[in-house]
Design a protein around this motif. Structure first.
Motif, PDB file in Angstrom:
ATOM      1  N   MET A  49       0.859   7.350   3.464  1.00 21.03           N
ATOM      2  CA  MET A  49       0.549   6.112   4.178  1.00 21.03           C
ATOM      3  C   MET A  49       0.774   6.272   5.677  1.00 21.03           C
ATOM      4  SD  MET A  49      -0.706   3.982   2.127  1.00 21.03           S
ATOM      5  CE  MET A  49      -0.789   2.728   3.405  1.00 21.03           C
ATOM      6  N   ARG A  50       1.833   6.955   6.065  1.00 24.37           N
ATOM      7  CA  ARG A  50       2.102   7.144   7.494  1.00 24.37           C
ATOM      8  C   ARG A  50       0.979   7.932   8.165  1.00 24.37           C
ATOM      9  NH1 ARG A  50       3.872  11.397   9.990  1.00 24.37           N
ATOM     10  NH2 ARG A  50       4.447  12.398   8.010  1.00 24.37           N
ATOM     11  N   GLN A  51       0.541   8.999   7.524  1.00 29.28           N
ATOM     12  CA  GLN A  51      -0.541   9.791   8.098  1.00 29.28           C
ATOM     13  C   GLN A  51      -1.842   9.001   8.142  1.00 29.28           C
ATOM     14  OE1 GLN A  51      -0.187  13.020   5.313  1.00 29.28           O
ATOM     15  NE2 GLN A  51       0.946  14.312   6.749  1.00 29.28           N
ATOM     16  N   THR A  52      -2.070   8.191   7.130  1.00 27.07           N
ATOM     17  CA  THR A  52      -3.318   7.428   7.085  1.00 27.07           C
ATOM     18  C   THR A  52      -3.394   6.415   8.215  1.00 27.07           C
ATOM     19  OG1 THR A  52      -3.441   7.693   4.686  1.00 27.07           O
ATOM     20  CG2 THR A  52      -4.737   5.924   5.662  1.00 27.07           C
ATOM     21  N   VAL A  53      -2.329   5.647   8.394  1.00 22.51           N
ATOM     22  CA  VAL A  53      -2.386   4.593   9.405  1.00 22.51           C
ATOM     23  C   VAL A  53      -2.427   5.162  10.823  1.00 22.51           C
ATOM     24  CG1 VAL A  53      -1.228   2.905   7.941  1.00 22.51           C
ATOM     25  CG2 VAL A  53       0.135   4.374   9.418  1.00 22.51           C
ATOM     26  N   LEU A  67      -8.193   1.380   3.780  1.00 23.71           N
ATOM     27  CA  LEU A  67      -6.744   1.425   3.928  1.00 23.71           C
ATOM     28  C   LEU A  67      -6.052   0.598   2.848  1.00 23.71           C
ATOM     29  CD1 LEU A  67      -4.409   2.475   5.664  1.00 23.71           C
ATOM     30  CD2 LEU A  67      -4.670   0.463   7.115  1.00 23.71           C
ATOM     31  N   LEU A  68      -6.594  -0.567   2.537  1.00 25.13           N
ATOM     32  CA  LEU A  68      -6.020  -1.397   1.485  1.00 25.13           C
ATOM     33  C   LEU A  68      -6.160  -0.728   0.113  1.00 25.13           C
ATOM     34  CD1 LEU A  68      -7.235  -4.936   2.628  1.00 25.13           C
ATOM     35  CD2 LEU A  68      -4.948  -3.962   2.838  1.00 25.13           C
ATOM     36  N   GLU A  69      -7.317  -0.090  -0.109  1.00 30.78           N
ATOM     37  CA  GLU A  69      -7.508   0.616  -1.379  1.00 30.78           C
ATOM     38  C   GLU A  69      -6.494   1.750  -1.530  1.00 30.78           C
ATOM     39  OE1 GLU A  69     -10.945   3.207  -3.749  1.00 30.78           O
ATOM     40  OE2 GLU A  69     -11.166   2.728  -1.608  1.00 30.78           O
ATOM     41  N   VAL A 139      -7.043  17.457   4.648  1.00 27.47           N
ATOM     42  CA  VAL A 139      -6.430  18.615   4.002  1.00 27.47           C
ATOM     43  C   VAL A 139      -4.910  18.552   4.109  1.00 27.47           C
ATOM     44  CG1 VAL A 139      -6.216  21.125   4.081  1.00 27.47           C
ATOM     45  CG2 VAL A 139      -8.460  20.064   4.337  1.00 27.47           C
ATOM     46  N   GLU A 140      -4.410  18.131   5.268  1.00 27.64           N
ATOM     47  CA  GLU A 140      -2.962  17.987   5.432  1.00 27.64           C
ATOM     48  C   GLU A 140      -2.407  16.897   4.513  1.00 27.64           C
ATOM     49  OE1 GLU A 140      -0.861  19.803   7.224  1.00 27.64           O
ATOM     50  OE2 GLU A 140      -2.540  21.138   7.722  1.00 27.64           O
ATOM     51  N   MET A 141      -3.147  15.802   4.377  1.00 26.39           N
ATOM     52  CA  MET A 141      -2.707  14.728   3.490  1.00 26.39           C
ATOM     53  C   MET A 141      -2.740  15.163   2.040  1.00 26.39           C
ATOM     54  SD  MET A 141      -4.685  11.569   5.346  1.00 26.39           S
ATOM     55  CE  MET A 141      -4.236  10.422   4.063  1.00 26.39           C
ATOM     56  N   ASP A 142      -3.694  16.024   1.683  1.00 26.55           N
ATOM     57  CA  ASP A 142      -3.819  16.458   0.295  1.00 26.55           C
ATOM     58  C   ASP A 142      -2.630  17.304  -0.142  1.00 26.55           C
ATOM     59  OD1 ASP A 142      -5.650  16.529  -2.087  1.00 26.55           O
ATOM     60  OD2 ASP A 142      -5.437  18.682  -1.752  1.00 26.55           O
ATOM     61  N   LYS A 143      -1.918  17.902   0.800  1.00 27.85           N
ATOM     62  CA  LYS A 143      -0.724  18.667   0.447  1.00 27.85           C
ATOM     63  C   LYS A 143       0.329  17.768  -0.204  1.00 27.85           C
ATOM     64  CE  LYS A 143      -1.361  22.086   4.124  1.00 27.85           C
ATOM     65  NZ  LYS A 143      -0.789  22.685   5.368  1.00 27.85           N
ATOM     66  N   ASP A 242       4.177  -2.629   4.641  1.00 27.76           N
ATOM     67  CA  ASP A 242       4.663  -2.732   6.013  1.00 27.76           C
ATOM     68  C   ASP A 242       3.820  -1.890   6.966  1.00 27.76           C
ATOM     69  OD1 ASP A 242       6.625  -4.444   5.219  1.00 27.76           O
ATOM     70  OD2 ASP A 242       8.226  -2.944   5.188  1.00 27.76           O
ATOM     71  N   MET A 243       3.447  -0.693   6.529  1.00 27.07           N
ATOM     72  CA  MET A 243       2.638   0.162   7.394  1.00 27.07           C
ATOM     73  C   MET A 243       1.245  -0.409   7.608  1.00 27.07           C
ATOM     74  SD  MET A 243       3.698   3.998   6.152  1.00 27.07           S
ATOM     75  CE  MET A 243       5.416   4.511   6.088  1.00 27.07           C
TER      76      MET A 243
END
Length: 284
Positions: A49-53, A67-69, A139-143, A242-243
C-alpha cells in the motif's frame, strides 16, 4: 506398607524432564515461527500500500478506483488466510465480511475457491497489474507478493504438520504414571508429619506444575488458535484505509515552520563592545 524407593523417581526424573523440555521447545518454535510469518504478512501488506500510494499516477482517471480495489485485495489475503487456519464455525462471519466488502458477485470468485488464500493472492496480483504505475515499479511491488506467498506456505506447513501424536502420548503417559506413583515414593519423607498429612498437598502441588508445563506445550502446539490473527487483519485494513485517505495530499513536502534568523546582541567587555550571536530558536 505400600511404598516405593525415592531413588526410582530420582533416576527417572531426568528422562521426564527431557521429554517435557523437548515437547515445550518444539511447540514454542512452532508458535514463534507462526508469529514471525504473520508479522511478515502485515509488514509486506503495508509495503504494497505504501508503494502504491506513492507511485500511482493520480492524473489517470482510473487511479482512485484501482487504489480502492487494491486496498480491498490487500485486506482480503490475510483475512482469507486467517479463515483458512481458524475454526470452521467462523465461516459464516467470513462470508458476510467478504460479501459486504466486495459485493455478492465479486465475492463469489473468492468464496467458491478451493484454496482461498491463493485465490486472494491472485486477486491482489491482478489488482496490482491494473494500477497506473510504471512496470519497473510493479516488479518491485511484486517482490512483496512473492514473500506473502512464502509466508502463506509457512503457515500451512505449521497447520498441517502437528507434533507427532506418538510423542505427545508417550509424554502424557510417562508424566501420568510418574505423578501417580509419586506419593508412594514420598511416604517415608513425610513420616514426621501427623498421619503423613503433608503428603497429599505436596503431591498435588508437584502435579499442578508438571501438568501445567504439559498443557502449555499443548496450547503452543496450535499457534493459530491463540495468536491474535483477527487483530492483525484489522491492522492491515486500518493501515490501508489510512494510506488511501491521506493521499495524494501527503505526497508533497511537510509544512515546516520557517526558521527565524538569529538576532545579534552587543556585549560590552573591558576591551570594547563584542558582537554575540543569540542562540538559534529550537522550536521548529
Amino acid at each position: 506398607k505400600a511404598q516405593l524407593p525415592i531413588a526410582l523417581f530420582t533416576l527417572s526424573s531426568p528422562a521426564l524432564g527431557l521429554l517435557l523440555v523437548f515437547r515445550t521447545n518444539s511447540s514454542y518454535q512452532r508458535w514463534l515461527e507462526a508469529r514471525i510469518s504473520w508479522g511478515r504478512i502485515v509488514s509486506h501488506c503495508r509495503n504494497i500500500m505504501r508503494q502504491t500510494v506513492m507511485w500511482i499516477d493520480y492524473d489517470d482517471p482510473t487511479a482512485q478506483a484501482a487504489l480502492l480495489e487494491l486496498s480491498l485485495c490487500v485486506w482480503a489475503f490475510p483475512r482469507s488466510l486467517w479463515a483458512h487456519l481458524s475454526d470452521p464455525l467462523k465461516e459464516p462471519r467470513f462470508r458476510s465480511e467478504v460479501s459486504e466488502a466486495f459485493g455478492e458477485e465479486a465475492a463469489a470468485s473468492l468464496l467458491d475457491s478451493s484454496h482461498r488464500p491463493l485465490r486472494a493472492l491472485n486477486l491482489l496480483s491482478a489488482a496490482m497489474d491494473r494500477l497506473p504505475i510504471d512496470e519497473k515499479k510493479k516488479v518491485e511491488m511484486d517482490k512483496s507478493v512473492i514473500l506473502l506467498g512464502d509466508a502463506c506456505e509457512t503457515c500451512e506447513r505449521i497447520f498441517s504438520s502437528p507434533v507427532p501424536l506418538v510423542y505427545t502420548r508417550h509424554t502424557a503417559r510417562f508424566l501420568s504414571a510418574w505423578l501417580l506413583l509419586l506419593p508412594l515414593g514420598l511416604w517415608d519423607g513425610f513420616s514426621a508429619s501427623w498421619n503423613h498429612l503433608g503428603l497429599l498437598p505436596a503431591a498435588i502441588l508437584v502435579a499442578i506444575f508438571l501438568f501445567g508445563i504439559e498443557e502449555l506445550a499443548v496450547q503452543l502446539e496450535e499457534p493459530f488458535s491463540i495468536l491474535p490473527l483477527e487483530a492483525l487483519c484489522e491492522d492491515v485494513q486500518t493501515a490501508a484505509n489510512d494510506m488511501v485517505a491521506g493521499m495524494p495530499s501527503t505526497r508533497g513536502p511537510l509544512p515546516v515552520k520557517p526558521q527565524e534568523a538569529p538576532k545579534a546582541s552587543v556585549s560590552r567587555t573591558g576591551s570594547g563592545p563584542t558582537m554575540m550571536m543569540a542562540e538559534p530558536p529550537t522550536d521548529l
